[in-house]
Design a protein around this motif. Structure first.
Motif, short mmCIF file in Angstrom:
data_model
loop_
_atom_site.label_atom_id
_atom_site.label_comp_id
_atom_site.label_asym_id
_atom_site.label_seq_id
_atom_site.Cartn_x
_atom_site.Cartn_y
_atom_site.Cartn_z
N VAL A 32 0.83 -1.22 0.00
CA VAL A 32 0.00 0.00 0.00
C VAL A 32 0.86 1.27 0.00
O VAL A 32 0.34 2.38 0.09
N GLY A 33 2.19 1.09 -0.10
CA GLY A 33 3.07 2.24 -0.22
C GLY A 33 3.32 3.00 1.08
O GLY A 33 3.75 4.14 1.05
N GLU A 34 3.05 2.36 2.21
CA GLU A 34 3.34 3.02 3.50
C GLU A 34 4.84 2.91 3.76
O GLU A 34 5.40 1.81 3.79
N LEU B 18 -1.55 9.29 -6.29
CA LEU B 18 -1.23 7.86 -6.31
C LEU B 18 -1.09 7.40 -7.75
O LEU B 18 -1.87 7.82 -8.61
N ILE B 20 -1.22 3.86 -9.74
CA ILE B 20 -1.50 2.43 -9.54
C ILE B 20 -1.27 1.69 -10.86
O ILE B 20 -1.94 1.97 -11.86
N ASP B 24 1.34 -3.10 -9.14
CA ASP B 24 0.82 -2.81 -7.80
C ASP B 24 -0.34 -3.73 -7.45
O ASP B 24 -0.49 -4.14 -6.30
N TYR B 28 -0.40 -6.22 -4.34
CA TYR B 28 -1.44 -6.13 -3.31
C TYR B 28 -2.22 -7.44 -3.19
O TYR B 28 -2.59 -7.85 -2.09
N MET B 63 -3.86 2.81 -0.01
CA MET B 63 -2.90 3.80 -0.50
C MET B 63 -3.31 5.22 -0.09
O MET B 63 -2.47 6.05 0.24
N ARG B 66 -2.33 7.07 3.17
CA ARG B 66 -1.03 7.76 3.31
C ARG B 66 -1.17 9.27 3.38
O ARG B 66 -0.28 9.95 3.89
#
Lengths: 154, 139
Positions: A32-34, B18, B20, B24, B28, B63, B66
């Motif tokens: 999730v890009g954390e 973001l 995607i 990705d 995920y 995502m 964040r």
């Protein structure tokens, strides 16, 4: 066909324990890009006041979605799982999920509705440790597209 | 790390773009164990009436978080986070992927001292996460 309203208020027995590992937390954070080190480095997590690395805010979906399968797949409820989409999702964290947690989930059916031809089931997954400490409440609505249509037209 | 004393209702959080890509989605799927083929199989996605492969709603949600966690510095500050899944985000089979623009602002200070954050996420100018909010507890 409308879903059986008697399922409202029903709960399912607790799931088998899911053990949260540092590696799974890191993998999920990457996905999730954390970028926070609090997800990766136990020392950074301790410096921030946590006993070990903590999971990102949506990590609980790993355990709640799995636990919700008992409901989605319950032949008595008769939800057409091939048509189920995720309507909404909320996580309320009593504390962050952390590495080493052994989590068990109890799934509850809070509501069943039909709207615009869709069957909508509101599900609550109560996530706690094996010792009974509350960790996260995950609420989802599951929408079965078009399954209530026949009823509406009749 | 941001402190409660520095925050007032109406404050804008730094926005986030973001990107995607198909990679990705695969990453995920593996991390979340959500292997629904609409998120990786073009043929299957079209058979069920989608324009093509779409992002997991939970990936967009994850995502987009964040925008809040980058601001708080401590991901554990997020005590609540909820979204409604609106339009799907189609993810093309190219290097650019899909771009989702995320904004957030402090909607209000709650009685228990936590802050309610209102979040928007848009793909091609249209909302993909409806009523997205987070509640954060700051030091």
């Amino acid at each position: 066909m409308a879903l059986d309203q008697s399922f409202i208020g029903r709960s399912y027995p607790p799931s088998p324990a899911y053990e949260v590992s540092r590696e799974k937390i890191r993998e999920f954070a990457d996905a999730v890009g954390e970028r926070s080190e609090i997800h990766r480095d136990p020392e950074a997590a301790k410096a921030a006041g946590y006993p070990d690395v903590i999971a990102p805010p949506t990590f609980a979906i790993l355990v709640s979605m799995k636990a919700n399968e008992v409901l989605v797949m319950d032949p008595e409820l008769g939800l057409d799982y091939t048509r189920v989409v995720h309507g909404d999702q909320t996580f309320a964290h009593h504390r962050p999920i952390q590495a080493g947690d052994r989590l068990v989930v109890t799934t509850h059916v809070d509501a069943i509705n039909s709207r615009m031809g869709n069957d909508i089931v509101s599900v609550r997954a109560e996530i706690s440790t094996e010792d009974g400490e509350q960790v996260t409440t995950a609420r989802s609505t599951l929408v079965a597209r078009g399954t209530a249509a026949t009823e509406d037209q009749a | 790390m941001i402190r409660a004393a520095d925050v007032t209702a109406g404050d804008q959080l730094p926005p986030l773009t973001l990107t995607i890509t198909r990679a990705d989605l695969v990453r995920y799927a593996g991390a979340s164990l959500d292997f629904n083929p609409i998120h990786w199989n073009e043929r299957f996605a079209q058979e069920v009436g989608l324009p093509g492969v779409i992002a997991h709603g939970m990936l967009t949600m994850g995502m987009a978080a964040r925008v809040v966690t980058d601001w708080t510095g401590d991901p554990g500050a997020v005590v609540e986070y909820g979204v409604r899944f609106g339009r799907p985000v189609p993810v093309p089979d190219d290097a650019e992927g899909a771009r989702v623009e995320v904004t957030a602002k402090v909607a209000k200070v709650l009685d228990d001292g936590t802050f309610k954050i209102a979040i928007t996420a848009a793909f091609e100018g249209k909302s993909v996460l409806g009523g997205a909010t987070a509640r954060v507890r700051l030091p």
